[in-house]
Design an enzyme around this catalytic site. Structure first.
Site, PDB file in Angstrom:
ATOM      1  N   ARG A  99       0.713  -1.403  -0.026  1.00 30.42           N
ATOM      2  CA  ARG A  99       0.093   0.218   0.219  1.00 30.42           C
ATOM      3  C   ARG A  99       0.964   1.243   0.012  1.00 30.42           C
ATOM      4  NH1 ARG A  99      -3.747  -2.271  -1.630  1.00 30.42           N
ATOM      5  NH2 ARG A  99      -5.840  -2.412  -0.496  1.00 30.42           N
ATOM      6  N   GLU A 124      -2.032   8.130  -4.054  1.00 29.80           N
ATOM      7  CA  GLU A 124      -2.203   7.455  -5.500  1.00 29.80           C
ATOM      8  C   GLU A 124      -3.785   7.932  -5.733  1.00 29.80           C
ATOM      9  OE1 GLU A 124      -1.241   3.323  -4.774  1.00 29.80           O
ATOM     10  OE2 GLU A 124      -3.299   3.037  -5.175  1.00 29.80           O
ATOM     11  N   HIS A 164      -1.008   0.421  -9.387  1.00 27.33           N
ATOM     12  CA  HIS A 164      -1.635  -0.363  -8.595  1.00 27.33           C
ATOM     13  C   HIS A 164      -2.543  -1.669  -9.550  1.00 27.33           C
ATOM     14  CE1 HIS A 164      -3.780  -0.319  -4.377  1.00 27.33           C
ATOM     15  NE2 HIS A 164      -3.877  -1.419  -4.979  1.00 27.33           N
TER      16      HIS A 164
HETATM   17  C1  8YV Z   1      -7.170  -3.516  -6.046  1.00 24.90           C
HETATM   18  C2  8YV Z   1      -5.653  -4.267  -3.985  1.00 24.90           C
HETATM   19  O1  8YV Z   1      -6.077  -3.240  -7.167  1.00 24.90           O
HETATM   20  O2  8YV Z   1      -6.886  -6.282  -2.805  1.00 24.90           O
HETATM   21  C3  8YV Z   1      -6.310  -5.205  -2.874  1.00 24.90           C
HETATM   22  O3  8YV Z   1      -5.960  -5.078  -1.816  1.00 24.90           O
HETATM   23  O4  8YV Z   1      -4.975  -3.570  -3.653  1.00 24.90           O
HETATM   24  C4  8YV Z   1      -5.960  -4.453  -5.133  1.00 24.90           C
HETATM   25  O5  8YV Z   1      -6.443  -5.747  -5.374  1.00 24.90           O
HETATM   26  C5  8YV Z   1      -7.995  -2.740  -5.856  1.00 24.90           C
HETATM   27  O6  8YV Z   1      -8.409  -2.460  -4.577  1.00 24.90           O
HETATM   28  C6  8YV Z   1      -9.204  -3.085  -6.716  1.00 24.90           C
HETATM   29  O7  8YV Z   1     -10.480  -2.920  -6.356  1.00 24.90           O
END
Ligand code: 8YV
Length: 326
Positions: free
Chosen positions: A240, A269, A287
């Site tokens: 993160r 971001e 991401h």
């Molecule tokens: C996604 C993520 O890109 O699952 C997570 O925690 O960071 C990612 O898989 C994102 O949140 C898509 O909704």
């Protein structure tokens, strides 16, 4: 019986919307705009449930303005967009999407490690710029991956997937640091040895970050930690934004105090620290660690199934809290 009303906060696969429409009155973000703050509250205030994608902050002021809300299903394994204490106190269930993205995300972590250590994007830019005629014996000579030491901080399911890839596929010596040690059986399977964070940072050739973002993990890697790393080391962040102090990292990369970084997540971001954008020794991706068609579909279905199971009275499939009124 009247169907409960839900909000789908970003665009998702049409087949998932169709499934949701069989159970709920759905307001969905067909234009896929980034609803934030007041707009999110306005749309959510008469809803009983929501499907979020990780970019929508669910906090005490929003919960106070949305008294009918009973569940928020995040389409992500991470849920640092939730103020979980506030949700629990307000009786709002939170869910996430574990397991379905583990192997895909571990694949990407390894891909980013390879791209960074072997300078793949940097060399592609060079080729596209027509500069190949300038060949030298040490052109894009990067760091060894096979047989090197892989340090993993955060040894949950994704961290373990990366350890297995490194140890079994690339003959790497794997060390890890985590809040708690793995069971001995898992350490054997992952061929991973528990070390202190300091030993990991001092000795690893490649450091991969896969820990959840919390107040405690904020700036796990800052200037003091970067100073411990080998000048030849690479740093990979698929965890993160905020786990790494991006300002300190940009400086360390600029001064070549570490060799390179591969980053899929960033502080603030979709903004990216301008100091990172101008450096050649960093691989930057937006991401996308879980972004394969199959995995994103599985995540969307799991988030939808959490909403369906919850309102059917079966209980959520993958809860992240136990709200008081449930
Ligand atoms: C996604 C993520 O890109 O699952 C997570 O925690 O960071 C990612 O898989 C994102 O949140 C898509 O909704």
């Amino acid at each position: 019986m009247q169907k409960p009303s839900i909000l789908v906060a970003r665009a998702v696969f049409p087949e998932v919307l169709d499934k949701l429409a069989q159970h709920f009155t759905v307001e969905s973000n067909t234009e896929d705009r980034d609803w934030a703050g007041d707009e999110l509250v306005q749309r959510l205030k008469d809803k009983a449930g929501a499907l979020t994608t990780g970019g929508q902050r669910i906090d005490a002021p929003l919960l106070a303005a949305c008294p009918q809300l009973r569940i928020v299903a995040n389409m992500a394994v991470g849920y640092n967009n939730f103020d979980l204490d506030a949700m629990t106190a307000a009786g709002v269930q939170g869910t996430n999407t574990p397991d379905v993205l583990t192997e895909t995300t571990a694949d990407f972590g390894f891909a980013l490690l390879m791209a960074t250590a072997r300078r793949i994007t940097e060399s592609e830019h060079f080729l596209r710029a027509g500069l190949w005629t300038q060949w030298r014996y040490d052109m894009f000579a990067g760091a060894e991956v096979h047989g090197s030491r892989l340090g993993i901080i955060g040894m949950g399911r994704i961290g373990q997937g990366i350890a297995r890839r490194g140890a079994h596929g690339f003959g790497m010596e794997v060390v890890y640091h985590n809040r708690s040690r793995l069971a001995p059986q898992l350490e054997v399977e992952c061929k991973a040895r528990y070390v202190t964070k300091e030993e990991l940072l001092r000795t690893a050739d490649h450091v991969v970050l896969v820990l959840p973002y919390t107040a405690e993990s904020h700036h796990t890697i800052g200037a003091p930690e970067l100073a411990l790393m080998k000048p030849t080391a690479t740093l990979i962040n698929i965890a993160r934004g905020g786990i790494v102090d991006d300002t300190a990292l940009a400086l360390a990369l600029r001064e070549r105090r570490i060799a390179a970084a591969g980053l899929d997540v960033f502080e603030g971001e979709p903004q990216v620290h301008p100091g990172l954008l101008e450096l050649p020794n960093v691989v930057l991706t937006p991401h996308i660690a879980s972004a394969t068609v199959g995995t994103r579909l599985a995540m969307a279905h799991l988030a939808a199934d959490n909403l369906i199971a919850f309102f059917d009275g079966c209980g959520p499939l993958t809860p992240v809290n136990r709200p008081r009124s449930e």
